[in-house]
Design a protein around this motif. Structure first.
Motif, PDB file in Angstrom:
ATOM      1  N   THR A  55      53.229  41.887  44.675  1.00 45.10           N
ATOM      2  CA  THR A  55      53.064  42.103  43.254  1.00 45.10           C
ATOM      3  C   THR A  55      53.393  40.871  42.336  1.00 45.10           C
ATOM      4  O   THR A  55      54.263  40.077  42.652  1.00 45.10           O
ATOM      5  CB  THR A  55      54.615  43.134  43.005  1.00 45.10           C
ATOM      6  OG1 THR A  55      54.428  44.302  44.050  1.00 45.10           O
ATOM      7  CG2 THR A  55      54.516  43.671  41.548  1.00 45.10           C
ATOM      8  N   HIS A 111      50.158  43.176  38.423  1.00 44.08           N
ATOM      9  CA  HIS A 111      49.499  43.815  39.267  1.00 44.08           C
ATOM     10  C   HIS A 111      50.127  43.654  40.444  1.00 44.08           C
ATOM     11  O   HIS A 111      51.137  43.055  40.876  1.00 44.08           O
ATOM     12  CB  HIS A 111      47.841  43.266  39.481  1.00 44.08           C
ATOM     13  CG  HIS A 111      47.923  41.990  40.030  1.00 44.08           C
ATOM     14  ND1 HIS A 111      48.271  41.400  41.374  1.00 44.08           N
ATOM     15  CD2 HIS A 111      47.625  40.786  39.428  1.00 44.08           C
ATOM     16  CE1 HIS A 111      47.947  40.295  41.407  1.00 44.08           C
ATOM     17  NE2 HIS A 111      47.641  39.549  40.259  1.00 44.08           N
ATOM     18  N   THR A 112      49.701  45.066  41.355  1.00 42.53           N
ATOM     19  CA  THR A 112      50.359  45.168  42.705  1.00 42.53           C
ATOM     20  C   THR A 112      49.310  45.626  43.590  1.00 42.53           C
ATOM     21  O   THR A 112      48.482  46.334  43.141  1.00 42.53           O
ATOM     22  CB  THR A 112      51.498  46.117  42.966  1.00 42.53           C
ATOM     23  OG1 THR A 112      52.228  46.252  44.014  1.00 42.53           O
ATOM     24  CG2 THR A 112      51.170  47.594  42.320  1.00 42.53           C
ATOM     25  N   ASP A 113      49.446  45.141  45.059  1.00 39.15           N
ATOM     26  CA  ASP A 113      48.323  45.570  45.868  1.00 39.15           C
ATOM     27  C   ASP A 113      49.238  46.169  47.081  1.00 39.15           C
ATOM     28  O   ASP A 113      50.219  45.500  47.597  1.00 39.15           O
ATOM     29  CB  ASP A 113      47.433  44.404  46.333  1.00 39.15           C
ATOM     30  CG  ASP A 113      46.581  44.146  45.231  1.00 39.15           C
ATOM     31  OD1 ASP A 113      45.399  44.634  45.266  1.00 39.15           O
ATOM     32  OD2 ASP A 113      46.864  43.109  44.268  1.00 39.15           O
ATOM     33  N   ALA A 159      53.497  49.688  36.010  1.00 40.18           N
ATOM     34  CA  ALA A 159      52.185  49.236  35.300  1.00 40.18           C
ATOM     35  C   ALA A 159      52.595  49.054  34.038  1.00 40.18           C
ATOM     36  O   ALA A 159      51.884  48.465  33.252  1.00 40.18           O
ATOM     37  CB  ALA A 159      51.203  49.965  35.759  1.00 40.18           C
ATOM     38  N   ASP A 163      46.987  47.664  38.102  1.00 42.34           N
ATOM     39  CA  ASP A 163      46.803  46.659  37.181  1.00 42.34           C
ATOM     40  C   ASP A 163      47.960  47.078  36.039  1.00 42.34           C
ATOM     41  O   ASP A 163      47.934  48.266  35.882  1.00 42.34           O
ATOM     42  CB  ASP A 163      45.642  46.334  36.486  1.00 42.34           C
ATOM     43  CG  ASP A 163      44.678  45.712  37.622  1.00 42.34           C
ATOM     44  OD1 ASP A 163      44.912  44.334  37.911  1.00 42.34           O
ATOM     45  OD2 ASP A 163      43.798  46.226  38.158  1.00 42.34           O
ATOM     46  N   ALA A 193      47.130  44.109  30.454  1.00 40.76           N
ATOM     47  CA  ALA A 193      47.121  42.899  31.076  1.00 40.76           C
ATOM     48  C   ALA A 193      47.442  41.623  30.287  1.00 40.76           C
ATOM     49  O   ALA A 193      48.130  40.869  30.521  1.00 40.76           O
ATOM     50  CB  ALA A 193      45.795  42.573  31.747  1.00 40.76           C
ATOM     51  N   ARG A 249      45.828  49.728  44.522  1.00 44.53           N
ATOM     52  CA  ARG A 249      45.634  48.434  43.725  1.00 44.53           C
ATOM     53  C   ARG A 249      46.149  49.099  42.158  1.00 44.53           C
ATOM     54  O   ARG A 249      45.299  49.847  41.898  1.00 44.53           O
ATOM     55  CB  ARG A 249      44.349  47.882  43.806  1.00 44.53           C
ATOM     56  CG  ARG A 249      43.641  47.438  45.080  1.00 44.53           C
ATOM     57  CD  ARG A 249      42.616  46.711  45.066  1.00 44.53           C
ATOM     58  NE  ARG A 249      42.898  45.324  45.298  1.00 44.53           N
ATOM     59  CZ  ARG A 249      42.023  44.391  44.994  1.00 44.53           C
ATOM     60  NH1 ARG A 249      40.944  44.637  44.427  1.00 44.53           N
ATOM     61  NH2 ARG A 249      42.583  42.976  45.111  1.00 44.53           N
TER      62      ARG A 249
END
Length: 213
Positions: free
Chosen positions: A166, A149-151, A142, A101, A105, A99
């Motif tokens: 993403t 964000h991406t998971d 990032a 971020d 952000a 995960r």
């Protein structure tokens, strides 16, 4: 993250595209109930932009046992029965791998429509190089403008299967990241089936874990 979050990835396909509003109403009612269940962390629901009959929901749970307990409940089964009247459901139980971020952000560009890209990879052979390559790509992304964000989650059902979700500020930010050497290195290991989507509901950030006992 002390242990990988159990990730439930459900793909919903409307049996009748005209039922989109009804499905979303039922789904949001269901999510309100789910948020109160022990072990529920967060969810992110999206709708495909070019295949409007398709929705994807990623739900994060503290453990598989938490989800299985809720799955067996009468309330969940009643909700599932209602869903199956309007959608076909494909479930892909997974475990979180990564995960990431945005580095800042608050600086994510907001001028375009938010875009969430769902990428499904199938890796043959050793999966460690793929996970390392995805991590390298995510770390570069990032710091890029427009990255949210991406998971990345590893399927418990599909051998060598991974799903990445993403969030970008828009298509331009996504295309910029796809032009990096890190993304090219990732594609050398596995080619994704990508689905461009728009957010529908949910907050990907984990909630406070529910108390036990």
């Amino acid at each position: 993250m002390s242990a990988p979050l159990f990730t439930v990835i459900n793909t919903f396909t409307l049996k009748n595209p005209a039922d989109a509003e009804e499905f979303e109403r039922r789904f949001l009612d269901h999510v309100q109930w789910m948020r109160r269940q022990e072990g529920f962390q967060a969810h992110q629901a999206v709708r495909a932009t070019e295949e409007s009959a398709v929705y994807v929901n990623l739900g994060w749970w503290t453990t598989p046992q938490d989800f299985q307990r809720v799955l067996a409940s009468e309330t969940f089964q009643a909700h599932a029965k209602e869903f199956h009247q309007v959608v076909d459901v494909e479930a892909d139980p997974s475990l979180s791998v990564l995960r990431v971020d945005a580095a800042d952000a608050a600086a994510v560009a907001a001028g375009e429509r938010p875009l969430v890209v769902i990428e499904r990879f199938t890796v043959t052979g050793d999966t460690e190089p793929f996970e390392a390559a995805y991590r390298a790509y995510a770390e570069v992304a990032a710091g890029a403008d427009g990255f949210g964000h991406t998971d990345l989650a590893k399927s418990l059902k599909r051998p060598g299967g991974y799903t990445a979700a993403t969030r970008w500020s828009g298509e331009a930010a996504r295309e910029s990241a796809r032009a990096t050497p890190e993304y090219a290195a990732l594609l050398a290991l596995a080619t994704p089936v990508a689905l461009a989507t728009a957010p529908v509901a949910g907050n990907r950030a984990p909630a406070e874990p529910a108390r036990r006992g």
